[in-house]
Design a protein around this motif. Structure first.
Motif, PDB file in Angstrom:
ATOM      1  N   GLY A 174      41.861  36.922  47.647  1.00 57.92           N
ATOM      2  CA  GLY A 174      41.067  38.119  47.786  1.00 57.92           C
ATOM      3  C   GLY A 174      42.081  39.234  48.371  1.00 57.92           C
ATOM      4  O   GLY A 174      42.973  39.794  47.650  1.00 57.92           O
TER       5      GLY A 174
ATOM      6  N   THR B 224      36.717  40.135  52.437  1.00 54.30           N
ATOM      7  CA  THR B 224      37.999  40.053  51.481  1.00 54.30           C
ATOM      8  C   THR B 224      38.756  38.908  51.645  1.00 54.30           C
ATOM      9  O   THR B 224      39.596  38.493  50.736  1.00 54.30           O
ATOM     10  CB  THR B 224      38.814  41.525  51.263  1.00 54.30           C
ATOM     11  OG1 THR B 224      39.782  41.408  52.272  1.00 54.30           O
ATOM     12  CG2 THR B 224      38.067  42.382  51.103  1.00 54.30           C
TER      13      THR B 224
ATOM     14  N   VAL C 146      33.561  35.568  45.986  1.00 50.33           N
ATOM     15  CA  VAL C 146      34.362  36.621  45.306  1.00 50.33           C
ATOM     16  C   VAL C 146      33.781  37.742  44.790  1.00 50.33           C
ATOM     17  O   VAL C 146      34.392  38.848  44.923  1.00 50.33           O
ATOM     18  CB  VAL C 146      35.005  35.576  43.962  1.00 50.33           C
ATOM     19  CG1 VAL C 146      35.912  36.547  43.058  1.00 50.33           C
ATOM     20  CG2 VAL C 146      35.847  34.422  44.364  1.00 50.33           C
TER      21      VAL C 146
END
Ligand SMILES: NC(=O)C1=CN([C@@H]2O[C@H](COP(=O)(O)OP(=O)(O)OC[C@H]3O[C@@H](n4cnc5c(N)ncnc54)[C@H](O)[C@@H]3O)[C@@H](O)[C@H]2O)C=CC1
Ligand SMILES: O=C([O-])CC(=O)C(=O)O
Length: 299
Positions: free
Chosen positions: A153, A159, A273
Motif C-alpha cells: 500500500g 494505507t 486494499v
C-alpha cells in the motif's frame, strides 16, 4: 560505491548496521545535512550510487504525516533536483514524510529534469516490515529472524497494510489477532510520536530500517540475484500509479514487482486494499499537483 545519507542520521545508520558509507569526498555528514549552497551539495553528490533522503521535519503528537507536507515537499523537491543534476543514475531512497506524496513529487521533478527512471526511485517502507515482523514474532513466540511479513500500500495510517496471510513461516491467526496486529502496525509510528511527546518520531528504528534497505540496494548493485524488499514504487500491481509491494532488486533497480502477493488475499485484506486506495490516490495526486505547479530550478 558511495551511499550518501543527507542527514545526521547517517551516524545512526552507519552505527546500527555498519553500512560502509563513503563520505570521504565530503568533509563531514553535517555538511551534507546543513548545506547552504547548491555547489556544496553538488560536490557531495557526484559519483554517488545510492542517495538516501531523510531530510525534513518529523511529526509532533496530534499531527498526521500529511501535516508535514507543506515543509517537507519543498525540501524533497530541492534535494531531488540536485540528484537529477549531479547523479541522475543513482538509486534514490525517500524517507521524508509524507512518503505517499514525496515519492510522486520526486518522480515529477525527475521527469521535468528528463532523467526519471522509475526503477530507481523508492519510498522507504522497510520500517513497516520491521515492525510487522517484530510484532508477529512477539505474538507467536517465533524467532524474529525467521519471520517475514510483506507490507503493501503506502506509508501512512490505513494505507499501511500488512499481509498477515502471507506471513512466512505460515502462521495462523484468529480474526481478533489479525485486526489487533494490523492496527498496531498501522499506528506504530504514531505510537512512537506520542511516546516521544514532541521530541520527534522513530529515529533509531528508522535508521535500522534505512540501513537494511541501503544494504539490500548495495547487494543488488553488486550483482546479488536474490534481493527482495518491500518498497513504495511506481507500480502497476493495482490501478494506482504508486504502490508499495515486495520488489526484486537488481543492478538497474526494480527488476520485478512481486504481484503474486496480492493474489489469494483474505476477505479482510481485500477490503483493506479497497479502503486504502482513496487516501493513497489523493496523496499521490497532491504530490504530483505540487510538483507540477513549481517549475524545477535550472541546473
Ligand atoms: N519512511 C519512514 O518510515 C520514516 C520517515 N521518517 C521521516 O523522516 C524525516 C526525518 O525524521 P527525523 O530524522 O526523525 O528528523 P530530525 O529532525 O531528527 O532530522 C531531520 C534532518 O533533516 C535535516 N534537514 C532539515 N531541513 C533540511 C534541508 N532543507 N536540507 C537538508 N537537510 C535538512 C536536519 O538538519 C536534520 O538532520 C521526517 O520527515 C520523518 O517523518 C521518520 C521515520 C520513519
Ligand atoms: O510516524 C512518523 O511520523 C514517522 C514514520 O513514518 C514512522 O515511524 O513510521
Amino acid at each position: 560505491m558511495s551511499p550518501l545519507v543527507s542527514s545526521l542520521n547517517l551516524y545512526d545508520i552507519a552505527n546500527v548496521k555498519g553500512v560502509a558509507a563513503d563520505l570521504s569526498h565530503c568533509n563531514t555528514p553535517a555538511q551534507v545535512s546543513d548545506f547552504t549552497g547548491a555547489s556544496e551539495l553538488a560536490d557531495c553528490l557526484k559519483g554517488v550510487n545510492v542517495v538516501v533522503i531523510p531530510a525534513g521535519v518529523p511529526r509532533k503528537p496530534g499531527m498526521t504525516r500529511d501535516d508535514l507536507f507543506n515543509i517537507n515537499a519543498s525540501i524533497v523537491k530541492t534535494l531531488v533536483e540536485a540528484v537529477a543534476d549531479n547523479c541522475p543514475e543513482a538509486f534514490i531512497h525517500v524517507i521524508s514524510n509524507p512518503v505517499n506524496s514525496t515519492v510522486p513529487i520526486a518522480a515529477e521533478v525527475l521527469k521535468q529534469k528528463g532523467v526519471y527512471d522509475p526503477k530507481k526511485l523508492f519510498g522507504v517502507t522497510t520500517l513497516d516490515v520491521v515492525r510487522a515482523n517484530t510484532f508477529v514474532a512477539q505474538k507467536k513466540n517465533l524467532r524474529l529472524i525467521d519471520v517475514d511479513v510483506p507490507v503493501i500500500g503506502g506509508h501512512a495510517g490505513i494505507t499501511i497494510l500488512p499481509l498477515l496471510s502471507k506471513t512466512k513461516p505460515s502462521v495462523s491467526f484468529t480474526d481478533e489477532e489479525i485486526h489487533e496486529l494490523t492496527v498496531r502496525i498501522q499506528n506504530a509510528g504514531t505510537e512512537v510520536v506520542e511516546a516521544k511527546a514532541g521530541a520527534g518520531s522513530a529515529t533509531l528504528s528508522m535508521a535500522y530500517a534505512a540501513a537494511r534497505f541501503v544494504e539490500s540496494s548495495l547487494r543488488a548493485l553488486d550483482g546479488d540475484g536474490d534481493v527482495y524488499e518491500c518498497a513504495y514504487v511506481q507500480s502497476d500491481v493495482t490501478d494506482l500509479p504508486f504502490f508499495a509491494s515486495r520488489i526484486k532488486l537488481g543492478k538497474k533497480g526494480v527488476e520485478a514487482l512481486i504481484s503474486s502477493d496480492l493474489q489469494g488475499l483474505t476477505e479482510y485484506e481485500l477490503k483493506a486494499v479497497e479502503a486504502l486506495k482513496g487516501e493513497l490516490k489523493s496523496s499521490i495526486e497532491k504530490g504530483i499537483g505540487f510538483a507540477q505547479k513549481q517549475p524545477v530550478a535550472a541546473a
